[in-house]
Design a protein around this motif. Sequence first.
Motif, PDB file in Angstrom:
ATOM      1  N   TRP A  70       9.052 -32.929  25.408  1.00  0.00           N
ATOM      2  CA  TRP A  70       9.018 -34.396  25.478  1.00  0.00           C
ATOM      3  C   TRP A  70       7.668 -34.792  26.058  1.00  0.00           C
ATOM      4  N   GLU A  71       7.051 -35.826  25.498  1.00  0.00           N
ATOM      5  CA  GLU A  71       5.745 -36.261  25.983  1.00  0.00           C
ATOM      6  C   GLU A  71       5.822 -37.707  26.468  1.00  0.00           C
ATOM      7  N   PHE A  72       5.174 -37.970  27.600  1.00  0.00           N
ATOM      8  CA  PHE A  72       5.202 -39.296  28.218  1.00  0.00           C
ATOM      9  C   PHE A  72       3.777 -39.794  28.439  1.00  0.00           C
ATOM     10  N   LEU A  73       3.645 -40.984  29.008  1.00  0.00           N
ATOM     11  CA  LEU A  73       2.320 -41.553  29.262  1.00  0.00           C
ATOM     12  C   LEU A  73       1.741 -41.085  30.594  1.00  0.00           C
ATOM     13  N   THR A  74       2.609 -40.604  31.487  1.00  0.00           N
ATOM     14  CA  THR A  74       2.147 -40.183  32.818  1.00  0.00           C
ATOM     15  C   THR A  74       2.795 -38.847  33.193  1.00  0.00           C
ATOM     16  N   ALA A  75       2.358 -38.310  34.323  1.00  0.00           N
ATOM     17  CA  ALA A  75       2.810 -36.994  34.764  1.00  0.00           C
ATOM     18  C   ALA A  75       4.299 -36.975  35.090  1.00  0.00           C
ATOM     19  N   VAL A  76       4.912 -35.820  34.873  1.00  0.00           N
ATOM     20  CA  VAL A  76       6.315 -35.604  35.217  1.00  0.00           C
ATOM     21  C   VAL A  76       6.371 -34.984  36.612  1.00  0.00           C
ATOM     22  N   LYS A  77       6.966 -35.693  37.571  1.00  0.00           N
ATOM     23  CA  LYS A  77       6.941 -35.267  38.969  1.00  0.00           C
ATOM     24  C   LYS A  77       8.192 -34.520  39.402  1.00  0.00           C
ATOM     25  N   ARG A  78       9.330 -34.758  38.731  1.00  0.00           N
ATOM     26  CA  ARG A  78      10.570 -34.090  39.134  1.00  0.00           C
ATOM     27  C   ARG A  78      11.511 -34.005  37.942  1.00  0.00           C
ATOM     28  N   VAL A  79      12.143 -32.850  37.786  1.00  0.00           N
ATOM     29  CA  VAL A  79      13.192 -32.667  36.780  1.00  0.00           C
ATOM     30  C   VAL A  79      14.383 -31.995  37.453  1.00  0.00           C
ATOM     31  N   ALA A  80      15.585 -32.264  36.949  1.00  0.00           N
ATOM     32  CA  ALA A  80      16.784 -31.621  37.492  1.00  0.00           C
ATOM     33  C   ALA A  80      17.908 -31.681  36.465  1.00  0.00           C
ATOM     34  N   PHE A  81      18.646 -30.576  36.344  1.00  0.00           N
ATOM     35  CA  PHE A  81      19.830 -30.535  35.513  1.00  0.00           C
ATOM     36  C   PHE A  81      21.016 -31.132  36.254  1.00  0.00           C
ATOM     37  N   SER A  82      21.970 -31.679  35.483  1.00  0.00           N
ATOM     38  CA  SER A  82      23.263 -32.016  36.063  1.00  0.00           C
ATOM     39  C   SER A  82      24.017 -30.717  36.308  1.00  0.00           C
ATOM     40  N   GLU A  83      25.084 -30.800  37.079  1.00  0.00           N
ATOM     41  CA  GLU A  83      25.817 -29.589  37.458  1.00  0.00           C
ATOM     42  C   GLU A  83      26.373 -28.864  36.244  1.00  0.00           C
ATOM     43  N   ASP A  84      26.776 -29.610  35.208  1.00  0.00           N
ATOM     44  CA  ASP A  84      27.337 -28.984  34.003  1.00  0.00           C
ATOM     45  C   ASP A  84      26.287 -28.637  32.958  1.00  0.00           C
ATOM     46  N   GLY A  85      25.015 -28.922  33.264  1.00  0.00           N
ATOM     47  CA  GLY A  85      23.935 -28.568  32.345  1.00  0.00           C
ATOM     48  C   GLY A  85      23.818 -29.441  31.123  1.00  0.00           C
ATOM     49  N   GLU A  86      24.588 -30.528  31.064  1.00  0.00           N
ATOM     50  CA  GLU A  86      24.591 -31.400  29.882  1.00  0.00           C
ATOM     51  C   GLU A  86      23.478 -32.442  29.918  1.00  0.00           C
ATOM     52  N   LEU A  87      22.963 -32.746  31.115  1.00  0.00           N
ATOM     53  CA  LEU A  87      21.977 -33.807  31.277  1.00  0.00           C
ATOM     54  C   LEU A  87      20.777 -33.309  32.065  1.00  0.00           C
ATOM     55  N   ILE A  88      19.637 -33.961  31.839  1.00  0.00           N
ATOM     56  CA  ILE A  88      18.430 -33.736  32.636  1.00  0.00           C
ATOM     57  C   ILE A  88      17.939 -35.089  33.132  1.00  0.00           C
ATOM     58  N   VAL A  89      17.638 -35.175  34.419  1.00  0.00           N
ATOM     59  CA  VAL A  89      16.985 -36.373  34.945  1.00  0.00           C
ATOM     60  C   VAL A  89      15.510 -36.049  35.136  1.00  0.00           C
ATOM     61  N   CYS A  90      14.669 -37.016  34.819  1.00  0.00           N
ATOM     62  CA  CYS A  90      13.221 -36.809  34.815  1.00  0.00           C
ATOM     63  C   CYS A  90      12.544 -38.014  35.480  1.00  0.00           C
ATOM     64  N   VAL A  91      11.646 -37.737  36.417  1.00  0.00           N
ATOM     65  CA  VAL A  91      10.894 -38.794  37.104  1.00  0.00           C
ATOM     66  C   VAL A  91       9.440 -38.724  36.654  1.00  0.00           C
ATOM     67  N   THR A  92       8.920 -39.832  36.127  1.00  0.00           N
ATOM     68  CA  THR A  92       7.512 -39.861  35.723  1.00  0.00           C
ATOM     69  C   THR A  92       6.707 -40.751  36.662  1.00  0.00           C
ATOM     70  N   GLU A  93       5.441 -40.411  36.805  1.00  0.00           N
ATOM     71  CA  GLU A  93       4.534 -41.035  37.767  1.00  0.00           C
ATOM     72  C   GLU A  93       4.208 -42.471  37.382  1.00  0.00           C
TER      73      GLU A  93
END
Length: 339
Positions: free
Chosen positions: A96-119
């Motif tokens: 996945w490509e964004f306009l700014t840097a990716v500062k944090r990623v994390a899976f949900s406990e069941d592995g179905e979702l990813i949360v992503c924080v961009t700068e």
Amino acid sequence: MVRFTSKRPILLQGHERSLTQVKYNAEGDLLFSCSKDDTVNAWYSHNGERLGTYGGHNGTVWTLDVDYQTKFLVTGSADNMMKLWDVETGQCLYTWEFLTAVKRVAFSEDGELIVCVTEQRAVAQGAIRVFKINRHDGRIQDPEPISLFHPIGTKATLASFGWDSKHIITGHESGKVAIFDAKTGEELRANEKAHHEPVTDLQLAPDRSYFVTSSKDKSARLHDSRTLAVLKTYTTETPLNSAAIAPLRPYVLLGGGQDAMSVTTTSLRQGKFETRFWHKVFEEEVGRVRGHFGPINTIAVHPDGRSYSSGGEDGFVRVHFFDVSYFKARPYGDLEAEE
């Protein structure tokens, strides 16, 4: 206070620049590390042998996470990309490509979702995105998030799923921590004064009922995951970069040190480059482990609680195995209930 002794640590030398995050998989047999070079490494945690390298980013890799099955690895980088990897083969499955840097990623406990924080930058607002992951074929992913929102006011730098996959806990540059609805992006609860300076790390307890944060304000705090109430505070004399909760023993592990710019003007001892153990309940420091030649940037504790790893500004990962003294130490007497 005791100097916790550990068996001779394993020194992992697989990075050319300072470490940004280390993480164990759920079983604890593998340790993943990323740094300000563009490399992500996987190691066998029991002996430090390198299993493999995930190459493909073109800048600092700020963050990584591995799912509960050790099937997928997700990484975020200053090259504005988030990548999904096959852990076993090392193949990059999707980017996945964004306009700014990716500062944090994390899976949900069941592995179905990813949360992503961009700068947050002039070209784009800071954003939190939630992606639904196709676990059947990692190469086929939706490029669009199922949820996208922009925290109002201070920018978010950290995020993790909370006690379930419907809630996201965030840490902010202002020192705030907050809970967001993962689907709507609504801010459900906030503690504006959880810290007085940027939150540098956020790690949940194994049961996700509480979490620990570290901050540049020289403190770490334990919070209730649902109410954000501050349960305990651990105050040090040095900026903190990472905090982790130890299983088996009532400790939190803290790491930090003076900023890199100040390191050359101070001695090793003054720099406070030690992992510091605080009693989780009594809020008192009970031990330290030395080792790094620069600030500690990231700490992770093995799921079985018998070892931990730290990554430093010096470019090394140190894997420490606790000896008997750690488990037998009774800094506040025997806490076991009598029959």
